[in-house]
Scaffold this motif. Sequence first.
Motif, short mmCIF file in Angstrom:
data_model
loop_
_atom_site.label_atom_id
_atom_site.label_comp_id
_atom_site.label_asym_id
_atom_site.label_seq_id
_atom_site.Cartn_x
_atom_site.Cartn_y
_atom_site.Cartn_z
N ARG A 127 0.84 -1.20 0.00
CA ARG A 127 0.00 0.00 0.00
C ARG A 127 0.87 1.25 0.00
O ARG A 127 1.99 1.23 0.52
CB ARG A 127 -0.98 0.01 1.17
N ALA A 128 0.35 2.31 -0.59
CA ALA A 128 1.05 3.59 -0.66
C ALA A 128 0.34 4.60 0.22
O ALA A 128 -0.89 4.73 0.18
CB ALA A 128 1.09 4.08 -2.10
N GLU A 129 1.11 5.33 1.01
CA GLU A 129 0.61 6.38 1.89
C GLU A 129 1.36 7.67 1.59
O GLU A 129 2.26 7.68 0.77
CB GLU A 129 0.80 5.99 3.36
N GLY A 130 1.03 8.73 2.31
CA GLY A 130 1.71 10.00 2.13
C GLY A 130 1.08 10.78 1.00
O GLY A 130 -0.12 10.72 0.78
N ASP A 131 1.92 11.52 0.25
CA ASP A 131 1.42 12.27 -0.89
C ASP A 131 2.25 11.89 -2.12
O ASP A 131 3.29 11.26 -1.99
CB ASP A 131 1.45 13.78 -0.62
N PRO A 132 1.80 12.29 -3.32
CA PRO A 132 2.50 11.87 -4.54
C PRO A 132 3.98 12.29 -4.59
O PRO A 132 4.80 11.60 -5.19
CB PRO A 132 1.70 12.54 -5.67
N ASP A 133 4.33 13.41 -3.96
CA ASP A 133 5.72 13.85 -3.97
C ASP A 133 6.60 13.08 -2.99
O ASP A 133 7.78 12.89 -3.23
CB ASP A 133 5.81 15.35 -3.66
N THR A 134 6.02 12.64 -1.89
CA THR A 134 6.78 11.90 -0.88
C THR A 134 5.98 10.70 -0.40
O THR A 134 5.48 10.66 0.73
CB THR A 134 7.15 12.80 0.33
N PRO A 135 5.83 9.70 -1.27
CA PRO A 135 5.05 8.52 -0.86
C PRO A 135 5.82 7.66 0.15
O PRO A 135 7.05 7.68 0.20
CB PRO A 135 4.85 7.77 -2.18
N ALA A 136 5.08 6.95 0.92
CA ALA A 136 5.62 5.93 1.83
C ALA A 136 4.97 4.62 1.41
O ALA A 136 3.74 4.54 1.35
CB ALA A 136 5.31 6.26 3.28
N ILE A 137 5.78 3.62 1.11
CA ILE A 137 5.26 2.34 0.62
C ILE A 137 5.43 1.30 1.71
O ILE A 137 6.50 1.18 2.32
CB ILE A 137 6.00 1.89 -0.66
N TYR A 138 4.37 0.52 1.94
CA TYR A 138 4.36 -0.51 2.98
C TYR A 138 3.94 -1.84 2.37
O TYR A 138 3.16 -1.89 1.43
CB TYR A 138 3.36 -0.15 4.09
N VAL A 139 4.46 -2.93 2.97
CA VAL A 139 4.01 -4.27 2.59
C VAL A 139 3.56 -4.95 3.89
O VAL A 139 4.20 -4.83 4.93
CB VAL A 139 5.11 -5.08 1.85
N SER A 140 2.43 -5.63 3.81
CA SER A 140 1.90 -6.35 4.96
C SER A 140 2.81 -7.53 5.28
O SER A 140 3.25 -8.25 4.38
CB SER A 140 0.49 -6.84 4.64
N VAL A 141 3.08 -7.75 6.58
CA VAL A 141 3.98 -8.84 6.99
C VAL A 141 3.16 -9.97 7.60
O VAL A 141 2.93 -10.99 6.96
CB VAL A 141 5.06 -8.33 7.96
N ARG A 142 2.71 -9.82 8.83
CA ARG A 142 1.89 -10.85 9.49
C ARG A 142 1.23 -10.24 10.73
O ARG A 142 1.75 -9.31 11.32
CB ARG A 142 2.72 -12.08 9.87
N HIS A 143 0.11 -10.80 11.11
CA HIS A 143 -0.61 -10.39 12.32
C HIS A 143 -0.82 -8.88 12.38
O HIS A 143 -0.69 -8.26 13.43
CB HIS A 143 0.10 -10.88 13.59
N GLY A 144 -1.15 -8.27 11.24
CA GLY A 144 -1.42 -6.84 11.19
C GLY A 144 -0.20 -5.95 11.09
O GLY A 144 -0.32 -4.74 10.92
N THR A 145 1.00 -6.51 11.19
CA THR A 145 2.22 -5.69 11.13
C THR A 145 2.60 -5.41 9.68
O THR A 145 2.16 -6.11 8.76
CB THR A 145 3.40 -6.37 11.85
N GLU A 146 3.40 -4.37 9.50
CA GLU A 146 3.83 -3.98 8.17
C GLU A 146 5.32 -3.66 8.16
O GLU A 146 5.92 -3.42 9.20
CB GLU A 146 3.09 -2.71 7.72
N ALA A 147 5.85 -3.62 6.95
CA ALA A 147 7.23 -3.18 6.72
C ALA A 147 7.17 -1.97 5.79
O ALA A 147 6.45 -1.99 4.79
CB ALA A 147 8.06 -4.28 6.06
N ARG A 148 7.92 -0.93 6.16
CA ARG A 148 8.03 0.23 5.27
C ARG A 148 9.27 0.03 4.40
O ARG A 148 10.31 -0.40 4.89
CB ARG A 148 8.17 1.52 6.06
N LEU A 149 9.14 0.31 3.12
CA LEU A 149 10.27 0.18 2.22
C LEU A 149 11.28 1.29 2.49
O LEU A 149 10.89 2.46 2.58
CB LEU A 149 9.82 0.26 0.75
N ASN A 150 12.55 0.92 2.63
CA ASN A 150 13.58 1.95 2.76
C ASN A 150 13.79 2.59 1.40
O ASN A 150 13.22 2.17 0.39
CB ASN A 150 14.87 1.40 3.39
N ARG A 151 14.62 3.63 1.37
CA ARG A 151 14.80 4.42 0.14
C ARG A 151 15.29 3.57 -1.03
O ARG A 151 14.77 3.65 -2.14
CB ARG A 151 15.76 5.56 0.42
N SER A 152 16.30 2.73 -0.82
CA SER A 152 16.85 1.95 -1.93
C SER A 152 15.85 0.89 -2.42
O SER A 152 15.76 0.63 -3.62
CB SER A 152 18.19 1.30 -1.56
#
Length: 181
Positions: A127-152
Amino acid sequence: MPYEPPPELAALSLAEAAQLVAARKLPPVSQWAPEAEGDSEMRITADGRWFHQGSEIRRPAMVRAFASLLVRDEDGQHWLVTPTQKLSIAVDDAAFIAIDVKQDGDALVFKLNSDDLVIAGPDHPIRAEGDPDTPAIYVSVRHGTEARLNRSTYAQLAEIALESGDLSVSSQGMRFALQPA
């Protein structure tokens, strides 16, 4: 028994990554309903570092063990769950950081800072959050937790998205937008 991290993501095929995911024995936290609640006095910072009472936990195997006990409830509160206790844990952003991604056919495999592997798809949406200029991308992991993608990792995913001609990616038959709505 010493902890052995998995091979580098680039060296794994999708089948090998799926095998490693299936082989990981996780505690059955969803089956536990401890009555005792408390505060773990732990915090996960936005850059993925773990702290206990203000001191950083530097042993990767210990972080990995704690990470296997994490759940996030519907209110967004993270908990460390054991058979006897449920302890709150402060999380600044996401419980995990996605530090690498690999595309293999119609699948995206992410490696997390906990050495976990996650294959994006119906059970692990992006899922993508934030705004189009500075999005934050997350992937669901388990039990409701998520991982945020680092810059690279975000840059790698953006390259994959640009190959398809738009700012979206697909994995296991699902399409995920990389720009917030």
